[in-house]
Design an enzyme around this catalytic site. Structure first.
Site, short mmCIF file in Angstrom:
data_model
loop_
_atom_site.label_atom_id
_atom_site.label_comp_id
_atom_site.label_asym_id
_atom_site.label_seq_id
_atom_site.Cartn_x
_atom_site.Cartn_y
_atom_site.Cartn_z
CG HIS A 94 -9.35 4.24 5.88
ND1 HIS A 94 -9.13 5.14 6.89
CD2 HIS A 94 -8.85 4.81 4.75
CE1 HIS A 94 -8.56 6.22 6.39
NE2 HIS A 94 -8.36 6.05 5.09
CG HIS A 111 -7.30 -0.58 3.13
ND1 HIS A 111 -7.77 0.64 3.53
CD2 HIS A 111 -7.13 -0.50 1.78
CE1 HIS A 111 -7.86 1.45 2.48
NE2 HIS A 111 -7.48 0.78 1.41
CB THR A 159 -0.97 0.02 1.20
OG1 THR A 159 -1.78 1.19 1.13
CG2 THR A 159 -0.25 -0.01 2.53
NE ARG A 160 0.20 5.76 -4.47
CZ ARG A 160 -0.94 5.92 -5.16
NH1 ARG A 160 -1.49 4.90 -5.80
NH2 ARG A 160 -1.51 7.09 -5.23
NE ARG A 169 -12.17 -0.98 -10.04
CZ ARG A 169 -11.89 0.22 -10.51
NH1 ARG A 169 -10.97 0.97 -9.94
NH2 ARG A 169 -12.54 0.68 -11.56
#
Ligand SMILES: Nc1ncnc2c1ncn2[C@@H]1O[C@H](COP(=O)(O)OS(=O)(=O)O)[C@@H](OP(=O)(O)O)[C@H]1O
Length: 575
Positions: free
Chosen positions: A205, A208, A200-201, A294
């Site tokens: 929340h 996730h 992740t970047r 996605r």
């Protein structure tokens, strides 16, 4: 290490560990070698080559590996690798550092000048940038990595193997910066053999958390939260805030289920190619599974609104090479919230007619900016608290009020009165930068030539920007006679907060007539030359936020107008 996957290519290329016994000799030798100072992106790449994160690479790609990767997604020996890892240089660097095959060159950190590695030059070649842009990144000229390739990267690449001298120095979150070997050891210690890695970047929340737990549950695995803290997409939330978010989120996982490690990767936002690369990296770190979501590592859309990649291109790419990637890729659809059952579900599993809720990134930023509620179904209060600290609402943000006008136009009196008014309101410290004060404290060596006046205004802008960033209210009151200087000041400050240009348009005749200090008289008498309004120009602002005139309005009235302007932007809302 039973259970954990073999590194890509079979052997973890931990150059730091390999070369540690020769540290002193290498360091000594490096001091007599020509050197190349690495850029931020090159440093990120170097760090991951040296730690084994990019195994099987042992250096920057030579021409054969580079061409193989660009054309066939493979190194020259046939091993799958999707991203060119190159050391780009300019002709000047080649000449300066004598970069020729066989030459040994020290690689230096631009931040502290330390020698980090020695490269033995294999070859120096001119990459086909157009081909790389098309094959690796999809070819859209607006793509950030393609812009980097054309606008920033040098014309040549230097290929060659590395010998490691030192790790990079880090001063933030050092304990979370596991190398692949360290993380593998950690997994072994914990007795984990199945690990789902999550890239992740962005802040994480509830969606996730649900997604990663769901992936872990279906695979009976543990979770590695593996965010990128190297270079991400410009405009992303800074990694300091993000890491605090991940730390706040971690206790929300069932006890001991998840580990947080930081990845010093320079992302290319290369969609499908990047997804393959990410999976290989995670395999090197010991993960057995990797979540590809996605539009994985996609930079969104170009200026015409066309997406750089299709939403599932990355998933197709990893599927195509899944045998060789050797780590199970877990494709994921978007997660959406179902309020009726208070749960999250992948969007493709939602039955038609079911009520769903989502908060987009734009909407989240809006709520942070306005300080409006962020519901608990979307995020955890402790996560929201971290985000709010870094994104204070408007009434806690800094701003700059920039008054421009002739000497004795009333700008100083307005500035002083505004400062009193803001101090009475409280909540922020207020700084007043009067022309005179700045001239004596910051610009005492400057005169009143066009250049010196410009420099003076840019110094004011620098100070105002820093204070605005820190949340202060800044009032500046120089003459600032030139449009270009004011425009640059606005650009400097606006990076960190609102900037208001107030033209104190009191007519010159009035300024002169009411001048008790007698400066205009001295200027008229030729005792002061190049005096604004007398024998030096003043360019009226073309687009001020407010125009006031002290010959027609009282100071109190003008201050009230400024306060109303600030209020209309929410800057003065009650705290
Ligand atoms: N040649 C000349 N031209 C203009 N002003 C002069 C000059 N020499 C001295 N002063 C006095 O210097 C004060 C500060 O000027 P600034 O720094 O605001 O000027 S500028 O914005 O850099 O152009 C300014 O005072 P305030 O306007 O009251 O701040 C001037 O009275």
């Amino acid at each position: 290490m039973a259970g954990l996957p073999e590194p890509h290519g079979g052997v973890l290329k931990d150059l730091i560990a390999r070369d540690l016994p020769r540290h002193r000799d290498l360091l000594h030798e490096s001091k007599s070698l020509p050197s190349i100072v690495l850029s931020e992106r090159q440093l990120c790449d170097l760090e991951l080559i040296m730690s084994g994160g990019f195994s099987p690479l042992e250096g920057f790609m030579n021409e054969a590996d580079y061409n193989g990767v660009v054309e066939n997604v493979r190194l020259a020996d046939g091993t799958l690798f999707s991203m060119p890892i190159t050391l780009d240089v300019t002709q000047e660097q080649i000449d300066e550092s004598n970069i020729v095959p066989g030459q040994r060159i020290a690689l230096r950190d631009f931040r502290d000048d330390r020698h980090l590695a020695i490269i033995t030059v294999d070859d120096v070649y001119r990459p086909d940038k157009a081909k790389e842009a098309l094959e690796v990144l999809g070819g859209d000229e607006e793509h950030p990595a393609i812009r980097y390739l054309y606008d920033t990267a040098g014309e040549f690449n230097v290929g060659g193997k590395l010998e490691a001298i030192s790790r990079l120095s880090h001063y933030d979150y050092v304990g979370l910066r596991y190398t692949p070997a360290e993380l593998r050891l950690h997994f072994e210690k914990l007795g984990w053999s199945k690990i789902v890695a999550f890239q992740t970047r962005n802040p994480m929340h509830r969606a996730h958390r649900e997604l990663t737990v769901r992936a872990a549950r279906t695979r009976q695995a543990n979770v590695l939260i593996h965010p990128v803290v190297g270079l991400t997409k410009p405009g992303d939330i800074d990694h300091f805030t993000r890491v605090r978010v991940y730390q706040a989120l971690l206790p929300r996982y069932p006890n001991g289920m998840a580990v947080l490690g930081l990845l010093p990767l320079a992302m290319r936002m290369g969609g499908p190619r990047e997804a393959i690369w990410h999976a290989i990296i995670r395999k090197n770190y010991g993960a057995t599974h990797f979540i590809v979501g996605r539009d994985h590592a996609g930079p969104g859309s170009n200026s015409k609104g066309v997406d750089f990649y299709g939403p599932y291109d990355a998933q197709y790419a990893v599927e195509k090479y899944k045998e060789e990637i050797g780590i199970e890729v877990v494709p994921f659809q978007m997660m959406t919230y179902l309020p009726d059952t208070d749960e999250y579900s992948p969007i493709d599993e939602v039955k038609p007619g079911t009520k769903t809720l989502n908060i987009s990134g734009t909407e989240l930023r809006r709520r942070l900016r306005l300080g409006t509620p962020i519901p608990e179904w979307f995020s955890y209060p402790e996560v929201v608290r971290v985000l709010r600290e870094s994104h204070p609402p408007r009434n806690k943000q800094g701003f700059t009020v920039f008054l421009t006008g002739f000497t004795n136009s009333g700008k100083d009196a307005i500035g002083r009165a505004l400062q009193m008014t803001l101090n009475q309101q409280g909540g922020r410290s207020t700084t007043l930068l009067l022309g005179e004060t700045v001239r004596s404290e910051l610009s005492s060596e400057l005169g009143f030539s066009r250049e010196d006046r410009h420099t003076n205004i840019q110094r004011i802008a620098f100070v105002a920007a820093e204070l605005t960033r820190a949340g202060a209210a800044v009032i500046c009151a120089p003459i600032a006679p030139f449009g270009i200087s004011r425009a640059q000041a606005k650009a400097t400050v606006s990076q960190y907060g609102s900037f208001y240009l107030i033209h104190v348009a009191t007519p010159l005749a009035f300024c002169e007539r009411t001048d008790k200090r007698g400066v205009y008289k001295r200027a008229r008498a030729g005792e002061i030359t190049g005096f604004t309004g007398v024998d030096d120009p003043y360019e009226n602002p073309t687009k001020p936020d407010l125009v006031v005139d002290a010959s027609k309005q009282t100071v109190r009235n003008i201050v009230h107008q400024i306060v109303l302007l600030l209020e209309s932007d929410g800057l003065l809302d009650a705290l």
